[in-house]
Write an enzyme that holds these catalytic residues in place. Structure first.
Site, PDB file in Angstrom:
ATOM      1  CE  LYS A 131     -88.493  58.486 -28.148  1.00 57.00           C
ATOM      2  NZ  LYS A 131     -87.359  59.353 -27.875  1.00 57.00           N
TER       3      LYS A 131
ATOM      4  CG  HIS B 103     -80.058  58.710 -28.579  1.00 57.96           C
ATOM      5  ND1 HIS B 103     -79.223  58.398 -27.535  1.00 57.96           N
ATOM      6  CD2 HIS B 103     -80.982  59.548 -28.070  1.00 57.96           C
ATOM      7  CE1 HIS B 103     -79.627  59.016 -26.441  1.00 57.96           C
ATOM      8  NE2 HIS B 103     -80.703  59.714 -26.742  1.00 57.96           N
ATOM      9  CB  CYS B 104     -84.696  57.528 -30.077  1.00 56.67           C
ATOM     10  SG  CYS B 104     -84.363  58.928 -28.972  1.00 56.67           S
ATOM     11  CB  VAL B 105     -83.711  53.779 -34.014  1.00 56.96           C
ATOM     12  CG1 VAL B 105     -83.934  52.443 -34.709  1.00 56.96           C
ATOM     13  CG2 VAL B 105     -84.524  54.877 -34.700  1.00 56.96           C
TER      14      VAL B 105
ATOM     15  CB  THR C 167     -87.082  51.924 -29.351  1.00 56.45           C
ATOM     16  OG1 THR C 167     -87.210  53.262 -28.843  1.00 56.45           O
ATOM     17  CG2 THR C 167     -88.454  51.285 -29.477  1.00 56.45           C
TER      18      THR C 167
END
Length: 175
Positions: A89, A121-123, A126
């Site tokens: 990603k 952030h990414c967790v 998502t």
């Protein structure tokens, strides 16, 4: 019957000591992630690895530069699931312009277990992704995530807990 998958987000070398952006509690989160991976595999659940790669010119990004040692998925994660698909990603949301949805569909997944880095952030992106809504249940494994500091981690988990399920590795996968 639910068909969960474990999604391991951005457990990459730059987030560990000697990396370009070491996180608070990275080693403990890694240990919990490895436990989650072992439990998921023992139960026959699919494990999917997500890897963030910067789209900036080589060396221009603060971390996760393409072809660098830091961008690589942590070797213990790779060793724990050598046959797991790797979804690359370029944004915080693991679904955005990636093959994650296709990987999950191919495995008949209808429930997500999320762990990885960074919690806020990414967790979070998502877990709260519009694409994640297609899955009956989204659970963040709080002990298998980490971020910049304990305070930011706890704030992110608190905020997420109002929108998705929260569990420890042991609660979600046993052990």
């Amino acid at each position: 019957m639910p068909a969960p998958a474990l999604i391991v987000i951005d457990v990459q070398n730059d987030y560990f000591p000697n990396g370009l952006f070491p996180l608070w509690n990275a080693e403990a989160a890694l240990v919990a992630t490895l436990k989650a991976m072992a439990a998921a595999r023992a139960q026959g659940l699919p494990v999917v690895l997500v890897q963030h790669v910067s789209k900036a010119p080589p060396g221009a990004a603060p971390f996760f530069n393409a072809d660098s040692e830091g961008v690589k998925i942590h070797p213990q994660v790779l060793a724990a699931a050598p046959d797991a698909p790797v979804v690359v990603k370029h944004q915080a949301d693991s679904f955005a312009q990636t093959t994650l949805a296709q990987e999950l569909k191919a495995r008949g997944v209808d429930e997500l277990l999320l762990c990885g880095m960074m919690t806020q952030h990414c967790v979070t992106y998502t877990a709260l992704s519009k694409s994640a809504e297609a899955y009956g249940k989204v659970t963040v494994l709080g002990d298998a995530t980490t971020t910049l500091s304990e305070v930011v981690h706890k704030l992110a988990l608190g905020g997420l807990g109002t929108r998705v399920n929260m569990a420890t590795v042991a609660q979600a996968l046993g052990g």
